[in-house]
Design an enzyme around this catalytic site. Sequence first.
Site, PDB file in Angstrom:
ATOM      1  CB  CYS A 181      -0.919   0.021   1.208  1.00  0.00           C
ATOM      2  SG  CYS A 181      -1.989  -1.398   1.295  1.00  0.00           S
TER       3      CYS A 181
ATOM      4  CG  ASN B 131      -6.553  -0.882   1.856  1.00  0.00           C
ATOM      5  OD1 ASN B 131      -5.950  -0.361   0.926  1.00  0.00           O
ATOM      6  ND2 ASN B 131      -5.953  -1.499   2.860  1.00  0.00           N
TER       7      ASN B 131
ATOM      8  CG  HIS C  27      -3.051   3.287   3.148  1.00  0.00           C
ATOM      9  ND1 HIS C  27      -3.490   3.150   1.849  1.00  0.00           N
ATOM     10  CD2 HIS C  27      -3.107   2.040   3.690  1.00  0.00           C
ATOM     11  CE1 HIS C  27      -3.793   1.889   1.625  1.00  0.00           C
ATOM     12  NE2 HIS C  27      -3.578   1.195   2.716  1.00  0.00           N
TER      13      HIS C  27
HETATM   14  N1  ACO Z   1     -17.982  -8.711  10.537  1.00  0.00           N
HETATM   15  C1  ACO Z   1     -18.338  -9.065  11.769  1.00  0.00           C
HETATM   16  N2  ACO Z   1     -17.460  -9.464  12.694  1.00  0.00           N
HETATM   17  C2  ACO Z   1     -16.178  -9.494  12.345  1.00  0.00           C
HETATM   18  C3  ACO Z   1     -15.726  -9.151  11.056  1.00  0.00           C
HETATM   19  C4  ACO Z   1     -16.699  -8.751  10.143  1.00  0.00           C
HETATM   20  N3  ACO Z   1     -16.379  -8.398   8.884  1.00  0.00           N
HETATM   21  N4  ACO Z   1     -14.396  -9.279  11.018  1.00  0.00           N
HETATM   22  C5  ACO Z   1     -13.998  -9.685  12.224  1.00  0.00           C
HETATM   23  N5  ACO Z   1     -15.089  -9.819  13.022  1.00  0.00           N
HETATM   24  C6  ACO Z   1     -15.119 -10.264  14.409  1.00  0.00           C
HETATM   25  C7  ACO Z   1     -13.907 -11.064  14.779  1.00  0.00           C
HETATM   26  O1  ACO Z   1     -14.101 -12.416  14.400  1.00  0.00           O
HETATM   27  C8  ACO Z   1     -13.875 -10.896  16.274  1.00  0.00           C
HETATM   28  O2  ACO Z   1     -14.818 -11.774  16.850  1.00  0.00           O
HETATM   29  P1  ACO Z   1     -14.475 -12.562  18.197  1.00  0.00           P
HETATM   30  O3  ACO Z   1     -14.240 -11.481  19.226  1.00  0.00           O
HETATM   31  O4  ACO Z   1     -15.692 -13.374  18.422  1.00  0.00           O
HETATM   32  O5  ACO Z   1     -13.235 -13.342  17.883  1.00  0.00           O
HETATM   33  C9  ACO Z   1     -14.415  -9.489  16.458  1.00  0.00           C
HETATM   34  O6  ACO Z   1     -15.084  -9.130  15.247  1.00  0.00           O
HETATM   35  C10 ACO Z   1     -13.348  -8.448  16.738  1.00  0.00           C
HETATM   36  O7  ACO Z   1     -12.317  -8.630  15.816  1.00  0.00           O
HETATM   37  P2  ACO Z   1     -11.055  -7.743  15.891  1.00  0.00           P
HETATM   38  O8  ACO Z   1     -10.019  -8.261  14.955  1.00  0.00           O
HETATM   39  O9  ACO Z   1     -10.673  -7.522  17.310  1.00  0.00           O
HETATM   40  O10 ACO Z   1     -11.624  -6.367  15.332  1.00  0.00           O
HETATM   41  P3  ACO Z   1     -10.876  -4.995  15.242  1.00  0.00           P
HETATM   42  O11 ACO Z   1     -11.559  -3.986  16.047  1.00  0.00           O
HETATM   43  O12 ACO Z   1      -9.380  -5.135  15.420  1.00  0.00           O
HETATM   44  O13 ACO Z   1     -11.107  -4.614  13.718  1.00  0.00           O
HETATM   45  C11 ACO Z   1      -9.961  -4.666  11.622  1.00  0.00           C
HETATM   46  C12 ACO Z   1     -10.621  -5.489  12.709  1.00  0.00           C
HETATM   47  C13 ACO Z   1     -10.991  -3.744  11.001  1.00  0.00           C
HETATM   48  C14 ACO Z   1      -9.416  -5.591  10.556  1.00  0.00           C
HETATM   49  C15 ACO Z   1      -8.818  -3.818  12.235  1.00  0.00           C
HETATM   50  O14 ACO Z   1      -7.995  -4.634  13.041  1.00  0.00           O
HETATM   51  C16 ACO Z   1      -7.979  -3.155  11.202  1.00  0.00           C
HETATM   52  O15 ACO Z   1      -8.419  -2.243  10.512  1.00  0.00           O
HETATM   53  N6  ACO Z   1      -6.716  -3.536  11.097  1.00  0.00           N
HETATM   54  C17 ACO Z   1      -5.840  -2.937  10.116  1.00  0.00           C
HETATM   55  C18 ACO Z   1      -6.166  -3.530   8.792  1.00  0.00           C
HETATM   56  C19 ACO Z   1      -5.436  -2.806   7.721  1.00  0.00           C
HETATM   57  O16 ACO Z   1      -5.290  -1.602   7.753  1.00  0.00           O
HETATM   58  N7  ACO Z   1      -4.945  -3.523   6.775  1.00  0.00           N
HETATM   59  C20 ACO Z   1      -4.193  -2.839   5.789  1.00  0.00           C
HETATM   60  C21 ACO Z   1      -4.001  -3.710   4.716  1.00  0.00           C
HETATM   61  S1  ACO Z   1      -2.952  -2.778   3.737  1.00  0.00           S
HETATM   62  C22 ACO Z   1      -2.302  -3.722   2.537  1.00  0.00           C
HETATM   63  O17 ACO Z   1      -1.102  -3.695   2.418  1.00  0.00           O
HETATM   64  C23 ACO Z   1      -3.209  -4.543   1.685  1.00  0.00           C
END
Ligand code: ACO
Length: 340
Positions: free
Chosen positions: A127, A297, A267
Amino acid sequence: MKRQPRSNPRSHKKLRTVSIIGTGSYVPEKVLTNEDLSRMVDTSDEWITTRTGIKERRVAAKDEYTSDMAVKAALNAIEQAKISPKEIDLILLATATPDMLFPATACFVQKKIGATNAACLDISAACAGFIFGLEIAQQFITSHTYDTVLVIGADKLTSITNWTDRNTCVLFGDGAGAAILRHRGSPHGIITTHIGSDGQYTNILFMPGGGSRCPITRENADMNLTTIHMTGKEVYKQAVIAMLNAAKKALEQAGLSVEDIACVIPHQANLRIMEAIADRLGISRDKMFVNLDRYGNTSAAAVAIALDEANRSGRIKPGDYILMVVFGGGLTWASTVIEW
Ligand code: ACO
């Protein structure tokens, strides 16, 4: 505040200011909403919106490749810059989803736009790739090696998305953005760029399959090894740290404070990450440019599309100082301050 640039250890004797003389972008027609996703995996519009800020994203057609999107963005930028493709000396294309492992996707773009005089290469910085491209272009132009460089960020992340994994499939979309860089004899332009990487974290955001380590086989594909793997919480934590440090570094190198910045283009990965950066930098949230709600994203394309939208909508104006800051798999990060 009057800008007081710090001395740059990499300065050349005869620096040439590098300006962005044209921007362009493209997103595919097909819209995939949170409602649509809630019919595919166990998720909801409410969860996606509150955790990420994303409402919908674009999905490229099956036969629409990264190079096709890149070409449309590039032609927009070329038109705005009022140049001929033949004037382009170098095409840098940042992507994590090339058309093929080789040849470089930049070569496909070269052929399609008729940039017959350009050298072409792809940049693999996930990214963060578009700003890596700006930095490389700047070095070539300030050193008088090249005059005109086309930098593109383009990704078709939906081609490597695991559509059964709700942790990742709600986050990504497709698109492309481009910029034409040139010395135009004006003092306005890129003031500083900063790029960095930390290979300690290759295991928190990656695609295991498709390379020499884990070639594409039916078995590997069945195990979802040719899709994005991500430890979301750790990426989130590292993203905030990396982007904050990169933003501070660029401001310091530019000799500017946050009050001087008219617009921040971060980003577009997660609204909560952007708000955390704004709050910790002490910059008002309304200075952050956000289009993540519409596109999700789009990886290397994200800030490039945002830059084009900010430019064409008048959100950034000549003389404004803008700060762009990104992070991606690697980990990689990058920042730049531009006097528009
Ligand atoms: N819908 C419903 N529930 C979900 C979903 C979804 N789409 N995804 C995860 N959950 C659940 C999980 O299973 C978890 O359930 P559990 O507690 O029963 O295990 C719960 O929601 C909480 O999950 P977390 O991972 O703690 O959620 P978090 O608040 O951390 O949000 C997220 C997750 C949005 C992915 C966040 O961690 C994030 O944005 N991380 C950065 C991601 C990012 O920026 N990636 C960049 C990629 S860049 C590249 O190079 C491609």
